[in-house]
Scaffold this motif. Sequence first.
Motif, PDB file in Angstrom:
ATOM      1  N   TYR A  76      16.993  41.598  47.288  1.00  0.00           N
ATOM      2  CA  TYR A  76      17.766  40.366  47.193  1.00  0.00           C
ATOM      3  C   TYR A  76      17.523  39.618  45.890  1.00  0.00           C
ATOM      4  O   TYR A  76      18.369  38.817  45.473  1.00  0.00           O
ATOM      5  N   THR A  77      16.399  39.879  45.230  1.00  0.00           N
ATOM      6  CA  THR A  77      16.193  39.316  43.897  1.00  0.00           C
ATOM      7  C   THR A  77      17.246  39.859  42.940  1.00  0.00           C
ATOM      8  O   THR A  77      17.837  39.129  42.145  1.00  0.00           O
ATOM      9  N   GLY A  78      17.509  41.172  43.031  1.00  0.00           N
ATOM     10  CA  GLY A  78      18.559  41.779  42.221  1.00  0.00           C
ATOM     11  C   GLY A  78      19.951  41.395  42.696  1.00  0.00           C
ATOM     12  O   GLY A  78      20.859  41.180  41.886  1.00  0.00           O
ATOM     13  N   TRP A  79      20.128  41.291  44.004  1.00  0.00           N
ATOM     14  CA  TRP A  79      21.433  40.949  44.573  1.00  0.00           C
ATOM     15  C   TRP A  79      21.905  39.591  44.073  1.00  0.00           C
ATOM     16  O   TRP A  79      23.093  39.408  43.773  1.00  0.00           O
ATOM     17  N   GLU A  80      21.010  38.636  43.974  1.00  0.00           N
ATOM     18  CA  GLU A  80      21.382  37.302  43.523  1.00  0.00           C
ATOM     19  C   GLU A  80      21.803  37.285  42.052  1.00  0.00           C
ATOM     20  O   GLU A  80      22.575  36.421  41.624  1.00  0.00           O
ATOM     21  N   ARG A  81      21.290  38.240  41.266  1.00  0.00           N
ATOM     22  CA  ARG A  81      21.654  38.300  39.842  1.00  0.00           C
ATOM     23  C   ARG A  81      22.897  39.150  39.605  1.00  0.00           C
ATOM     24  O   ARG A  81      23.455  39.146  38.516  1.00  0.00           O
ATOM     25  N   ALA A  82      23.304  39.880  40.606  1.00  0.00           N
ATOM     26  CA  ALA A  82      24.398  40.844  40.448  1.00  0.00           C
ATOM     27  C   ALA A  82      25.761  40.165  40.555  1.00  0.00           C
ATOM     28  O   ALA A  82      25.904  39.079  41.108  1.00  0.00           O
ATOM     29  N   ASP A  83      26.765  40.847  39.995  1.00  0.00           N
ATOM     30  CA  ASP A  83      28.148  40.352  40.027  1.00  0.00           C
ATOM     31  C   ASP A  83      28.937  41.069  41.112  1.00  0.00           C
ATOM     32  O   ASP A  83      28.858  42.302  41.239  1.00  0.00           O
ATOM     33  N   PRO A  84      29.730  40.348  41.897  1.00  0.00           N
ATOM     34  CA  PRO A  84      30.526  40.976  42.957  1.00  0.00           C
ATOM     35  C   PRO A  84      31.506  42.007  42.399  1.00  0.00           C
ATOM     36  O   PRO A  84      32.111  41.790  41.350  1.00  0.00           O
ATOM     37  N   TRP A  85      31.650  43.106  43.115  1.00  0.00           N
ATOM     38  CA  TRP A  85      32.621  44.136  42.777  1.00  0.00           C
ATOM     39  C   TRP A  85      33.647  44.123  43.902  1.00  0.00           C
ATOM     40  O   TRP A  85      33.422  44.660  44.977  1.00  0.00           O
ATOM     41  N   LEU A  86      34.784  43.488  43.632  1.00  0.00           N
ATOM     42  CA  LEU A  86      35.791  43.268  44.657  1.00  0.00           C
ATOM     43  C   LEU A  86      37.011  44.138  44.418  1.00  0.00           C
ATOM     44  O   LEU A  86      37.337  44.470  43.281  1.00  0.00           O
ATOM     45  N   PRO A  87      37.722  44.509  45.512  1.00  0.00           N
ATOM     46  CA  PRO A  87      38.904  45.361  45.343  1.00  0.00           C
ATOM     47  C   PRO A  87      40.026  44.633  44.623  1.00  0.00           C
ATOM     48  O   PRO A  87      40.235  43.440  44.809  1.00  0.00           O
ATOM     49  N   ASP A  88      40.726  45.372  43.775  1.00  0.00           N
ATOM     50  CA  ASP A  88      41.883  44.847  43.050  1.00  0.00           C
ATOM     51  C   ASP A  88      43.113  45.016  43.933  1.00  0.00           C
ATOM     52  O   ASP A  88      43.505  46.122  44.266  1.00  0.00           O
TER      53      ASP A  88
ATOM     54  N   LYS B 107      27.302  36.315  36.456  1.00  0.00           N
ATOM     55  CA  LYS B 107      26.324  35.578  37.267  1.00  0.00           C
ATOM     56  C   LYS B 107      24.954  35.574  36.591  1.00  0.00           C
ATOM     57  O   LYS B 107      24.260  34.553  36.571  1.00  0.00           O
ATOM     58  N   LEU B 108      24.562  36.728  36.011  1.00  0.00           N
ATOM     59  CA  LEU B 108      23.269  36.804  35.331  1.00  0.00           C
ATOM     60  C   LEU B 108      23.233  35.894  34.106  1.00  0.00           C
ATOM     61  O   LEU B 108      22.244  35.189  33.856  1.00  0.00           O
ATOM     62  N   GLN B 109      24.316  35.891  33.335  1.00  0.00           N
ATOM     63  CA  GLN B 109      24.369  35.041  32.146  1.00  0.00           C
ATOM     64  C   GLN B 109      24.294  33.557  32.526  1.00  0.00           C
ATOM     65  O   GLN B 109      23.644  32.767  31.837  1.00  0.00           O
ATOM     66  N   ARG B 110      24.930  33.196  33.627  1.00  0.00           N
ATOM     67  CA  ARG B 110      24.857  31.806  34.073  1.00  0.00           C
ATOM     68  C   ARG B 110      23.442  31.434  34.484  1.00  0.00           C
ATOM     69  O   ARG B 110      22.971  30.319  34.230  1.00  0.00           O
ATOM     70  N   THR B 111      22.754  32.360  35.108  1.00  0.00           N
ATOM     71  CA  THR B 111      21.361  32.118  35.491  1.00  0.00           C
ATOM     72  C   THR B 111      20.497  31.910  34.255  1.00  0.00           C
ATOM     73  O   THR B 111      19.637  31.015  34.208  1.00  0.00           O
TER      74      THR B 111
END
Length: 338
Positions: free
Chosen positions: A245-257, A277-281
């Motif tokens: 979950y440490t990585g999950w919080e830094r990750a960007d959602p991959w959503l269907p187009d 999301k990581l850059q914002r953090t």
Amino acid sequence: MTDQEIPYAGTTPTRMCDVETETYRRALRGELLQEDEPGLSSLLARGVLVANPFHHGIYVPAPPRYLETQLHASVLRSLTATVEEFAQIPAFVRELEAEQQRHGESLSPAASVHLRSVDAVNAEMIRTTMGARREILTAQPGFRPTKVLKGALSRHMEPAKRGVTVRTIYRASERSNVVQSQWVADVTAAGAEVRTLSESFPRLILVDRAHAFFEAFDEEGVLIPKTAWYSQDRAVCEVLALYFYTGWERADPWLPDAKDGHAGHAGGAGAEHKTTKLQRTILRSIVAGRGYDQIGKDLGVSERTVTVHVSKLRTALGFKTVPQLTHWWATSPERLLS
């Protein structure tokens, strides 16, 4: 009349079939009944009728209140026996697991075992993921062949459709993989969630925080291919879940187009967001006064990785200095994003 234990055979003792009803009525009328009279044996067994010891073939009805008490006691004995059997199930399963372990078929509940072949890894993985009740967490840092993706599809979709939380992290580079994108579209449609990280992370699978599969390394720190550690140690599983979950919080959602059914990047070129999301953090940490080295430690990445992310974002926005970047961030609506 003396108390007796009325046997409870598993069928309801509180109803009579047509044959039993007719036999009961004949007994009430005082008729002589043969021992093989239809329905007589079951009425006697339940205590509904009692043999008259002074007149062979004559049967008298049990007093209703007495019969009610006896039937209550009979059903209660049956329920008690069922509860006792229910309580024995875990011990029975542990006994079976111990026997399977001795013959190389399964593992002890708290064991950490090195699974030394792809078949052994897949067997345990399928068994645990298909039996998931709450949560499946997977981190997949490398390329996955089409055959592997197809094999894993049902293991993700079926639990997700049952309401199990299914979350997967991939490397950001996998977004360009058309087959992988379709896989993401399929699993997210079933209710699973997928995100991507641009940094490196180890391969990991967690099921209900009770089963963990993770990479195996030799004494020199070299990855042992086609094998994995499998642990049912609760402490190990909880620590690995925290790491996931440490990585999950830094990750960007991959959503269907929605346009082509493939998976797209939330906040990417199709959206108006300029930051990940990581850059914002990282930007929030810079504004808070943290140095790149401390930010890296907080995020579990190197100081150089933080520098690269800041540099890429600064260049993408056309700024020459970090103060320009932070000033933009302070006035940008993106600071309100998660």
